[in-house]
Design a protein around this motif. Structure first.
Motif: not given
Length: 350
Positions: A73-87
């Motif tokens: 769960l933690a890894f998916r939260l970080i993935q989502t945050e980084v992908l969206v934030h970068v975009g």
């Protein structure tokens, strides 16, 4: 990881140290987003500022998930945050902001946490996302551009953070590999129960010592030691007490031997010690001191105390002879001690 279904692409044996590292990176990333909140408020970009508030919230949730060992769960939260934030960061203020650097952080993380096939697939998706953003920004203008000097500052800031995090990952990798190497080396050279050198390592070290001895002969003595009636100890008190006896005896050996001596578990309840620069008389004195100390030792077991004795055979190494020959002679001395009533030191001349 706990709670993963059998067909999960994530590795069940991902190293705990990696998740500890991820927690620290999570804290760092949250701190970076706090800094960005104030930076974009200063640059009069409230949308970007509040995006970082959401990012900090996601990192807090990810950190709590790590604490509860919900690593997926933690890894998916970080993935989502980084992908969206970068975009969002790239589209709003431009490719030169350097937000795309953060996508590169996922490359090592994917291969550590996932099975190889899944990692390669997601790495390809990550590359497509990265390249797609780059191509997109060739055809559109940033939606909320900031001054060029500020854009350069944001780029340098992002580059510095990613540079630091990659350096931290490299350090983590070096430390992990070094620890693994040391652990494997120790497992290969020591006896797991007693902590003494194992038979293979004893032979290797003794052969090196004999090679030097043959070039420049000195006194060298071998000492073969055996715990008396050890099978009876196991039968009467159990194998757990037997293991405790072996461990306690080994600790006494280590405390009674000199720094230049080395000792190992030769097999079962038998131990071999090699004493450089020691003649037969000096070795006999050392052996008697060891025998007396072992005889005085007592171990608690249920309602009784367990005592043990030691029989010791010693011999002096003869130049150019095979190690096996010298050990056989020490074994003969040990056998004489056993035959004479045990709990004694016997020597056989070279």
């Amino acid at each position: 990881m706990q709670g993963l279904p059998p067909n999960t692409p994530y590795k069940r044996n991902a190293r705990p140290e990696f998740w500890q590292l991820s927690m620290r990176c999570c804290q760092l990333a949250g701190s970076v987003d706090v800094a960005f909140f104030f930076i974009f408020l200063f640059l009069d970009s409230p949308i970007l500022a509040w995006i970082n508030v959401i990012s900090v919230t996601m990192y807090v949730c990810a950190y709590r998930a790590f604490k509860r060992r919900r690593n997926l769960l933690a890894f998916r939260l970080i993935q989502t945050e980084v992908l969206v934030h970068v975009g969002l960061g790239t589209v709003l203020i431009g490719w030169d902001s350097g937000f795309h650097y953060y996508l590169l952080m996922f490359v090592p993380a994917l291969f550590v946490t996932m099975q190889a096939r899944s990692a390669w697939i997601l790495a390809a998706c990550l590359w497509s996302y990265y390249a797609g953003l780059h191509v997109l920004m060739w055809y559109i203008e940033p939606l909320q551009p900031i001054p060029s000097n500020a854009l350069l500052g944001v780029n340098i800031f992002n580059l510095t953070v990613v540079f630091f995090m990659f350096s931290y990952l490299a350090l983590f990798y070096v430390i992990t590999v070094t620890r693994a190497h040391n652990s494997l080396s120790q497992m290969a050279t020591t006896d797991s129960l007693t902590g003494l050198l194992n038979r293979r390592q004893m032979i290797a070290l003794t052969e090196k010592l004999l090679a030097r001895h043959n070039r420049r002969p000195t006194n060298l003595t071998l000492m073969l030691m055996d715990i008396d009636h050890f099978k009876q100890i196991n039968d009467r008190h159990g194998h757990d007490v037997g293991d405790r006896v072996l461990t306690a005896v080994s600790r006494l050996f280590q405390s009674l031997m000199r720094e230049q001596d080395f000792i190992g578990r030769w097999g079962g309840e038998e131990f071999l010690a090699v004493l450089p620069d020691t003649n037969l008389e000096q070795a006999a004195e050392t052996a008697e001191r060891i025998r007396n100390t072992i005889q005085a030792m007592r171990l608690d077991s249920a309602d009784t105390k367990v005592g043990v004795t030691l029989s010791i055979g010693i011999t002096q190494y003869r130049a150019e002879e095979a190690l096996s020959t010298a050990i056989a002679r020490a074994d003969l001395a040990l056998y004489k001690g056993k035959s004479a009533g045990r709990n004694r030191v016997e020597a056989v001349q070279a």
